[in-house]
Design an enzyme around this catalytic site. Structure first.
Site, PDB file in Angstrom:
ATOM      1  N   TYR A 205     -41.095 -22.861 -64.909  1.00 23.08           N
ATOM      2  CA  TYR A 205     -40.252 -23.300 -63.537  1.00 23.08           C
ATOM      3  C   TYR A 205     -41.095 -23.109 -62.499  1.00 23.08           C
ATOM      4  CZ  TYR A 205     -35.744 -22.912 -66.285  1.00 23.08           C
ATOM      5  OH  TYR A 205     -35.090 -23.271 -67.273  1.00 23.08           O
ATOM      6  N   CYS A 206     -41.333 -22.062 -61.722  1.00 21.90           N
ATOM      7  CA  CYS A 206     -42.162 -22.038 -60.564  1.00 21.90           C
ATOM      8  C   CYS A 206     -43.677 -22.189 -60.859  1.00 21.90           C
ATOM      9  CB  CYS A 206     -42.090 -20.536 -59.978  1.00 21.90           C
ATOM     10  SG  CYS A 206     -40.051 -20.206 -59.575  1.00 21.90           S
ATOM     11  N   VAL A 207     -44.158 -21.792 -62.000  1.00 22.16           N
ATOM     12  CA  VAL A 207     -45.491 -21.924 -62.246  1.00 22.16           C
ATOM     13  C   VAL A 207     -45.932 -23.384 -62.343  1.00 22.16           C
ATOM     14  CG1 VAL A 207     -47.415 -21.539 -63.835  1.00 22.16           C
ATOM     15  CG2 VAL A 207     -45.993 -19.560 -62.891  1.00 22.16           C
TER      16      VAL A 207
ATOM     17  N   THR B 115     -45.208 -25.429 -58.807  1.00 21.92           N
ATOM     18  CA  THR B 115     -46.259 -25.181 -57.897  1.00 21.92           C
ATOM     19  C   THR B 115     -47.840 -25.749 -58.427  1.00 21.92           C
ATOM     20  OG1 THR B 115     -45.123 -23.072 -57.219  1.00 21.92           O
ATOM     21  CG2 THR B 115     -47.493 -23.102 -56.702  1.00 21.92           C
TER      22      THR B 115
END
Length: 199
Positions: free
Chosen positions: A128-130, A133
């Site tokens: 998700y966020c990794v 980003t």
């Protein structure tokens, strides 16, 4: 609230390198039986070692703690125990609060990280966020480095697929392969001694 872009206590910015600690928060790093990622013990240890190394450098990277703010009732609801950063930031380190997977979206992160900077990414969750980003950083033109065994996710329950469970380590490996194909460089924990030196 995010901290100001710069603090009078911030040391001279002598290197064009940033360490992003993405969602290194209590809710995902608590022991697995309490809801943390399955590899919480290893991830806590490795991210702690990376952070200690960064802080000890003569010319440290810019250290940026990125904290996800969930909705009411979520494990990372703001100002709840699970929302807290697992490693307390030092006074000169920056904290960015976000609401989306991509930490550059709707935050000041793009102002803090030049497009020509090297970005080292650790944290949660891999898928998700990794991933979001890192992909955004690549699109900006940043050189992106990830450390194996310093990012993690949860097991995935696939209700649409006969309630199959995909283990976290399988997901993490899939994300590594995907991001490496996209242009992310991967290092191992054995590379830590030279992580913050010029390559």
């Amino acid at each position: 609230m995010s901290r100001p872009l710069l603090s009078h206590q911030h040391p001279p910015f002598l290197t064009c390198r940033s360490l992003l600690l993405i969602d290194v928060q209590v809710n995902l790093l608590r022991d697995p039986e309490k809801g943390g990622v399955p590899s919480a013990h290893t991830i806590r240890q490795n991210i702690g070692r990376i952070l200690t190394k960064a802080r000890s450098e003569k010319h440290p990277p810019r250290i940026i703690h990125i904290r996800n703010s969930g909705e009411p009732g979520d494990p990372d609801e703001p100002n709840t125990p699970g929302w807290q950063l697992y490693f307390p930031p030092l006074p000169h380190e920056l904290v960015i609060d976000k609401k989306k997977s991509n930490a550059f979206a709707g935050t000041q992160l793009g102002d803090l990280v030049p497009t020509h900077a090297e970005v080292i990414v650790v944290g949660m969750q891999s898928d998700y966020c990794v991933r979001a980003t890192c992909s955004a950083a690549l699109d900006r033109g940043n050189e992106v480095i990830m450390i194996r065994d310093a990012h993690a996710t949860l097991d995935r329950n696939e209700l649409w697929n006969g309630n199959r469970v995909t283990k976290s380590h399988v997901i993490e490996a899939e994300i590594e392969a995907e991001l490496e194909e996209a242009g992310v460089n991967f290092l191992d924990m054995k590379d830590l001694p030279g992580l913050f030196t010029d390559r």
